[in-house]
Design an enzyme around this catalytic site. Structure first.
Site, mmCIF file in Angstrom:
data_model
loop_
_atom_site.group_PDB
_atom_site.id
_atom_site.type_symbol
_atom_site.label_atom_id
_atom_site.label_comp_id
_atom_site.label_asym_id
_atom_site.label_seq_id
_atom_site.Cartn_x
_atom_site.Cartn_y
_atom_site.Cartn_z
ATOM 1 N N ASN A 117 0.813 -1.219 0.000
ATOM 2 C CA ASN A 117 0.000 0.000 0.000
ATOM 3 C C ASN A 117 0.850 1.273 0.000
ATOM 4 O OD1 ASN A 117 -2.011 -1.854 0.131
ATOM 5 N ND2 ASN A 117 -2.681 -1.389 2.208
ATOM 6 N N SER A 284 -6.975 12.566 -48.216
ATOM 7 C CA SER A 284 -8.208 11.783 -48.230
ATOM 8 C C SER A 284 -8.053 10.666 -49.239
ATOM 9 C CB SER A 284 -9.375 12.693 -48.621
ATOM 10 O OG SER A 284 -10.416 11.925 -49.194
ATOM 11 N N GLU A 297 -6.748 18.505 -35.292
ATOM 12 C CA GLU A 297 -8.053 17.849 -35.060
ATOM 13 C C GLU A 297 -7.942 16.767 -33.998
ATOM 14 O OE1 GLU A 297 -10.547 17.015 -38.793
ATOM 15 O OE2 GLU A 297 -8.518 17.259 -39.546
ATOM 16 N N TYR A 324 -6.368 2.374 2.524
ATOM 17 C CA TYR A 324 -6.252 1.828 1.172
ATOM 18 C C TYR A 324 -7.446 0.938 0.853
ATOM 19 C CZ TYR A 324 -4.775 -0.819 -2.888
ATOM 20 O OH TYR A 324 -4.736 -1.385 -4.125
ATOM 21 N N LYS A 332 -4.377 3.834 -11.987
ATOM 22 C CA LYS A 332 -3.205 3.837 -12.867
ATOM 23 C C LYS A 332 -3.514 4.066 -14.337
ATOM 24 C CE LYS A 332 -1.017 1.112 -9.522
ATOM 25 N NZ LYS A 332 -2.302 1.252 -8.804
#
Ligand code: ARG
Length: 463
Positions: A117, A284, A297, A324, A332
């Site tokens: 912990n 494209s 973008e 804990y 995470k």
């Protein structure tokens, strides 16, 4: 990754009478994602062993055996020969088990006076501290690029917008310095967050501290922490620092998304204010003419996941009782992805910004098109004794005339302008030009080219 190891070999298996359910084993494991903490886990363990020897809990020989073993484990991981095992749950138990495989019984002494912990809380802080320093450097690189571009474009005139409607002329350099200011605040927030990241939970053990005569100031010093944390219960459960980091990241991404939106608009054929070099764009598969501003973008789009991670962590911590809880293992992935995303976006931006090419002619034409010097005309009338509200009305009428005639104020004759107010004389054209307009805003924080250059100089000094 293997899952060959049987539950009897689990470091906590003593009180268990049946093996962990195979699915539960996979479900509860974090090694798939927390193995990226290996470096910091080993660094933390080396400091812990060093401290244990200094206070006499380990002998000097035991300490050296452990440290050599940990270094060998690290070399295995870096060579790619380390077999991560799901049944050993997380990075901490994987490394400890391998250490014991390598050096035997002494390896089992490493965990004295420690718990996973406080270990995991320490690892994440060490990891995040390193990443913060990398991010701070990248942020600085972007800031430097912005200052260079702003200086280059200090005299370039563009339309300034409110409501995305042409408002008043500004210099492009001034606009870029507005972006810069946002990043200054981001950099400050990051450093502020670092202060609270750099506090050491190690020594809190599971939640209540430990009965061994540990000296937390030694480990704190060895690991470069500013100080050990104050309260053991808080130490193992606190994830504020991760939330603060994600909050810094969400605001940074919000800023990058704003820059991105403008870059996307400016590269369009309708604006055509700037050109982004081909290497930052893609095409494209069906429309041969296309050159898309994918980088801005995508950065704009990635703001979504970073904002999401902030909400994930806030929600993760909401209502958690001390101390804990396994919930915390969920800290995470959002944190790691936030770090990765921010680093990627900053790198893309720091590379791209200096490569922007301004299309000064198009910007100038656009600035002229929207009656952007109307306020200047009103100010001119006020200086000649007209009350501002009346001046506003007079200029409004002149603009209506210009709209009907498709002509800018600067394209009217003195006689035409005189029809709206007889105080108008020839000298009106000094203020109706774009250059006159930006040059007149010559005070701290104003858009005049000289002010932009002065602001760049001040910013360079502060950076
Ligand atoms: N993998 C765990 C986490 O990420 C490490 C701490 C586990 N502690 C425990 N008591 N199960 O949070």
């Amino acid at each position: 990754m293997t899952d060959q190891n049987k539950s009897a070999e689990k470091p906590w298996g003593g009180r268990f009478t049946e093996p962990t359910d195979a699915f539960v084993e996979r479900f509860t494991a974090s090694v798939g994602f927390d193995q990226r903490l290996y470096h910091h886990d080993i660094t933390g363990s080396i400091a812990h062993a060093t401290m244990l020897a200094e206070v006499g809990v380990l002998t000097v020989e035991e300490r050296d055996t452990i440290i050599d073993g940990l270094k060998a484990v690290k070399a295995d991981i870096e060579a790619g020969t380390f077999q991560w095992s799901v049944s050993l749950e997380d990075v901490h138990m994987n490394i400890e088990a391998r250490l014991t495989d390598r050096i035997g019984i002494t390896g089992k002494k490493l965990h004295t006076g420690r718990s996973r912990n406080d270990q995991v809380a320490t690892d994440i802080r060490l990891y995040l501290r390193d990443e913060i320093d990398v991010i701070a450097e990248e942020l600085k690189r972007l800031q430097t690029g912005l200052l260079d571009l702003a200086e280059r474009e200090a005299d370039t005139i563009m339309p300034g917008f409110t409501h995305l409607q042409t408002a008043q002329p500004v210099t492009f350099g001034h606009h870029l310095l507005a972006w810069y200011e946002m990043l200054v605040r981001d950099a400050e927030r990051l450093q502020d967050c670092r202060k609270r990241v750099n506090v050491m939970p190690l020594g809190a053990a599971a939640l209540a501290g430990t009965t061994y005569p540990i000296d937390r100031s030694i480990t704190a010093r060895l690991l470069g922490f500013d100080r050990p944390s104050e309260n053991s219960l808080d130490s193992v459960s606190d994830r504020d620092f991760a939330i603060e980091f994600c909050s810094f990241a969400a605001l940074l991404m919000t800023h990058l998304s704003r820059f991105s939106e403008e870059l996307v608009l400016w590269t369009s054929a309708q604006f055509d204010f700037i050109d982004l070099p081909d290497r930052f764009c893609t095409g494209s598969s069906i429309m041969p003419q296309k050159k898309n501003p994918d980088v801005p973008e995508l950065v704009r789009g990635k703001t979504g996941r970073v904002n999401g991670h902030l909400i994930s962590l806030l929600t993760l911590m909401k209502s958690q009782p001390l101390a804990y809880n396994k919930d915390n293992q969920e800290d995470k992935e959002p944190l790691f992805d936030t770090v990765d995303t921010v680093k990627g976006c900053l790198k893309a931006y720091a590379d791209m910004i200096p490569a922007i090419e301004a299309r000064a002619d198009n910007m100038r034409v656009a600035a002229k098109r929207g009656f952007s010097t109307a306020t200047d005309l009103a100010d001119y009338l006020v200086k000649k004794g007209v009350a501002f509200r009346d001046a506003h009305e007079i200029v409004g009428k002149a603009v209506a005339f210009g709209v009907a005639e498709s002509r800018d104020l600067s394209e009217m004759t003195t006689d035409e302008l005189k029809r709206f107010s007889d105080v108008i004389t020839e000298d009106v054209f000094d203020v109706l030009t774009l250059d006159g307009s930006v040059q007149a805003r010559d005070h701290l924080g104003g858009t005049a080219p000289d002010q932009v250059r002065a602001a760049v100089t001040r910013a360079r000094k502060a950076l």
